[in-house]
Scaffold this motif. Structure first.
Motif, PDB file in Angstrom:
ATOM      1  N   ASN A 111       0.669  -1.042   0.058  1.00 36.08           N
ATOM      2  CA  ASN A 111       0.104  -0.003  -0.045  1.00 36.08           C
ATOM      3  C   ASN A 111       0.718   1.197   0.021  1.00 36.08           C
ATOM      4  OD1 ASN A 111      -2.519   1.140   0.015  1.00 36.08           O
ATOM      5  ND2 ASN A 111      -2.688   1.494   2.120  1.00 36.08           N
ATOM      6  N   LEU A 112       0.411   2.171  -0.871  1.00 37.18           N
ATOM      7  CA  LEU A 112       1.176   3.521  -0.859  1.00 37.18           C
ATOM      8  C   LEU A 112       0.161   4.498  -0.603  1.00 37.18           C
ATOM      9  CD1 LEU A 112       3.470   2.899  -4.091  1.00 37.18           C
ATOM     10  CD2 LEU A 112       4.223   3.108  -1.713  1.00 37.18           C
ATOM     11  N   PRO A 113       0.615   5.799  -0.304  1.00 37.12           N
ATOM     12  CA  PRO A 113      -0.317   6.916  -0.150  1.00 37.12           C
ATOM     13  C   PRO A 113      -0.912   7.163  -1.413  1.00 37.12           C
ATOM     14  CG  PRO A 113       1.838   7.614   0.887  1.00 37.12           C
ATOM     15  CD  PRO A 113       1.837   6.059   0.129  1.00 37.12           C
ATOM     16  N   GLU A 114      -2.455   7.504  -1.459  1.00 33.54           N
ATOM     17  CA  GLU A 114      -3.425   7.482  -2.577  1.00 33.54           C
ATOM     18  C   GLU A 114      -3.057   8.891  -3.280  1.00 33.54           C
ATOM     19  OE1 GLU A 114      -5.330   4.951  -3.864  1.00 33.54           O
ATOM     20  OE2 GLU A 114      -4.436   3.892  -2.448  1.00 33.54           O
ATOM     21  N   ASP A 115      -3.099   8.936  -4.648  1.00 36.17           N
ATOM     22  CA  ASP A 115      -3.230  10.007  -5.289  1.00 36.17           C
ATOM     23  C   ASP A 115      -1.757  10.648  -5.362  1.00 36.17           C
ATOM     24  OD1 ASP A 115      -5.845   9.835  -6.347  1.00 36.17           O
ATOM     25  OD2 ASP A 115      -6.491  10.935  -4.451  1.00 36.17           O
ATOM     26  N   LYS A 116      -0.654   9.796  -5.276  1.00 39.45           N
ATOM     27  CA  LYS A 116       0.765  10.422  -5.473  1.00 39.45           C
ATOM     28  C   LYS A 116       1.240   9.929  -6.655  1.00 39.45           C
ATOM     29  CE  LYS A 116       3.216  11.568  -2.372  1.00 39.45           C
ATOM     30  NZ  LYS A 116       4.245  11.508  -1.385  1.00 39.45           N
ATOM     31  N   THR A 117       2.265  10.886  -7.243  1.00 36.08           N
ATOM     32  CA  THR A 117       2.514  10.424  -8.528  1.00 36.08           C
ATOM     33  C   THR A 117       4.201   9.872  -8.338  1.00 36.08           C
ATOM     34  OG1 THR A 117       1.243  12.191  -9.646  1.00 36.08           O
ATOM     35  CG2 THR A 117       3.642  11.532 -10.870  1.00 36.08           C
ATOM     36  N   TYR A 118       4.651   8.765  -8.690  1.00 37.38           N
ATOM     37  CA  TYR A 118       5.811   8.189  -8.751  1.00 37.38           C
ATOM     38  C   TYR A 118       6.255   8.090 -10.211  1.00 37.38           C
ATOM     39  CZ  TYR A 118       3.976   6.841  -4.160  1.00 37.38           C
ATOM     40  OH  TYR A 118       3.341   7.232  -3.128  1.00 37.38           O
ATOM     41  N   THR A 119       7.482   7.483 -10.492  1.00 38.90           N
ATOM     42  CA  THR A 119       8.049   7.290 -11.569  1.00 38.90           C
ATOM     43  C   THR A 119       8.619   5.803 -11.537  1.00 38.90           C
ATOM     44  OG1 THR A 119      10.469   7.935 -11.177  1.00 38.90           O
ATOM     45  CG2 THR A 119       8.894   9.372 -12.464  1.00 38.90           C
ATOM     46  N   MET A 120       8.581   5.007 -12.803  1.00 39.35           N
ATOM     47  CA  MET A 120       9.143   3.785 -12.860  1.00 39.35           C
ATOM     48  C   MET A 120       9.788   3.729 -14.201  1.00 39.35           C
ATOM     49  SD  MET A 120       5.926   1.291 -14.145  1.00 39.35           S
ATOM     50  CE  MET A 120       6.878  -0.064 -14.498  1.00 39.35           C
ATOM     51  N   PHE A 121      10.641   2.470 -14.143  1.00 40.87           N
ATOM     52  CA  PHE A 121      11.340   2.206 -15.296  1.00 40.87           C
ATOM     53  C   PHE A 121      11.471   0.572 -15.470  1.00 40.87           C
ATOM     54  CE2 PHE A 121      14.535   3.133 -12.470  1.00 40.87           C
ATOM     55  CZ  PHE A 121      15.569   2.150 -12.488  1.00 40.87           C
ATOM     56  N   VAL A 122      11.743   0.149 -16.528  1.00 41.70           N
ATOM     57  CA  VAL A 122      11.909  -1.227 -16.706  1.00 41.70           C
ATOM     58  C   VAL A 122      13.146  -1.611 -17.425  1.00 41.70           C
ATOM     59  CG1 VAL A 122      10.620  -1.346 -18.979  1.00 41.70           C
ATOM     60  CG2 VAL A 122      10.876  -3.539 -17.422  1.00 41.70           C
ATOM     61  N   CYS A 123      13.768  -2.676 -17.167  1.00 39.49           N
ATOM     62  CA  CYS A 123      15.198  -3.155 -17.720  1.00 39.49           C
ATOM     63  C   CYS A 123      15.100  -4.567 -18.138  1.00 39.49           C
ATOM     64  CB  CYS A 123      16.289  -3.139 -16.579  1.00 39.49           C
ATOM     65  SG  CYS A 123      16.540  -1.593 -15.767  1.00 39.49           S
ATOM     66  N   ILE A 124      16.051  -4.904 -19.071  1.00 40.78           N
ATOM     67  CA  ILE A 124      16.134  -6.299 -19.627  1.00 40.78           C
ATOM     68  C   ILE A 124      17.687  -6.662 -19.425  1.00 40.78           C
ATOM     69  CG2 ILE A 124      16.347  -5.401 -21.906  1.00 40.78           C
ATOM     70  CD1 ILE A 124      15.252  -8.308 -22.602  1.00 40.78           C
ATOM     71  N   GLY A 125      18.077  -7.813 -18.859  1.00 38.21           N
ATOM     72  CA  GLY A 125      19.567  -8.070 -19.079  1.00 38.21           C
ATOM     73  C   GLY A 125      19.808  -9.270 -17.949  1.00 38.21           C
ATOM     74  N   ASN A 126      21.086  -9.376 -17.815  1.00 31.46           N
ATOM     75  CA  ASN A 126      21.433 -10.467 -17.050  1.00 31.46           C
ATOM     76  C   ASN A 126      22.774 -10.281 -16.236  1.00 31.46           C
ATOM     77  OD1 ASN A 126      23.542 -11.466 -18.728  1.00 31.46           O
ATOM     78  ND2 ASN A 126      22.121 -12.985 -19.842  1.00 31.46           N
ATOM     79  N   ASP A 127      23.056 -11.344 -15.383  1.00 28.14           N
ATOM     80  CA  ASP A 127      24.335 -11.229 -14.573  1.00 28.14           C
ATOM     81  C   ASP A 127      25.599 -10.921 -15.488  1.00 28.14           C
ATOM     82  OD1 ASP A 127      22.633 -11.047 -12.370  1.00 28.14           O
ATOM     83  OD2 ASP A 127      23.144 -13.165 -11.832  1.00 28.14           O
TER      84      ASP A 127
END
Length: 141
Positions: A111-127
Motif C-alpha cells: 500500500n502506498l499513499p493515494e493520489d501520489k505520482t511516482y516514476t517507474m522504469f523497466v530493464c532487460i539483462g542478466n548477470d
C-alpha cells in the motif's frame, strides 16, 4: 632484519598488490554489452496504471507494469532468451523475473499513499551482460 631489507620487502609487496589490482581492473572491461532493446510505454490510464513493453528485434519479450488498484509493481518475461526483466518504482521498490523460467511474472505489492505520482522504469539483462533500461515514466497510486 634491517630497515632497508624491510623497506625492500614492503616495496615488493606493494608493487605486487598494484599489479594484481590493475589486472582485476583491466579484466573487468571484458564483459559483454547489455542486450539491445526498445521500450514503448502505453499512456498512463485514468487510475494511474501504466505498462512499459520491452522489445527485441521488433518482438515484445517482456514488460514492466504498475497496477494502481492494489499498488502492484510487476515484471513479466515472455521469452526464454537468457534475460530477465526488472521493474523499478521511484519508492525503491523493485521486482524481477531472475531465475524464473519464461513465461513468468513477479509481483511486489504494498500500500502506498493515494493520489501520489511516482516514476517507474523497466530493464532487460542478466548477470553477465548487465542491464539495459528504459527512461522514467509517471504512474499514480
Amino acid at each position: 632484519m634491517q630497515a632497508s631489507t624491510r623497506n625492500r620487502i614492503a616495496a615488493t609487496f606493494s608493487a605486487a598488490a598494484m599489479l594484481v589490482g590493475c589486472a582485476v581492473t583491466l579484466g573487468a572491461g571484458s564483459a559483454v554489452a547489455a542486450p539491445s532493446a526498445e521500450f514503448s510505454a502505453h499512456p498512463m490510464q485514468s487510475d494511474g496504471s501504466r505498462s512499459i513493453y520491452v522489445k527485441r528485434n521488433g518482438k515484445v519479450v517482456g514488460a514492466g507494469k504498475w497496477i494502481a488498484n492494489g499498488d502492484i509493481l510487476r515484471a513479466e518475461d515472455q521469452e526464454s532468451d537468457g534475460y530477465y526483466i526488472t521493474a523499478v518504482l521511484s519508492t525503491g521498490r523493485d521486482v524481477n523475473t531472475k531465475g524464473k523460467p519464461a513465461p513468468s511474472k513477479a509481483d511486489d505489492a504494498g500500500n502506498l499513499p493515494e493520489d501520489k505520482t511516482y516514476t517507474m522504469f523497466v530493464c532487460i539483462g542478466n548477470d553477465s551482460t548487465g542491464l539495459h533500461c528504459s527512461g522514467n515514466y509517471s504512474v499514480r497510486s
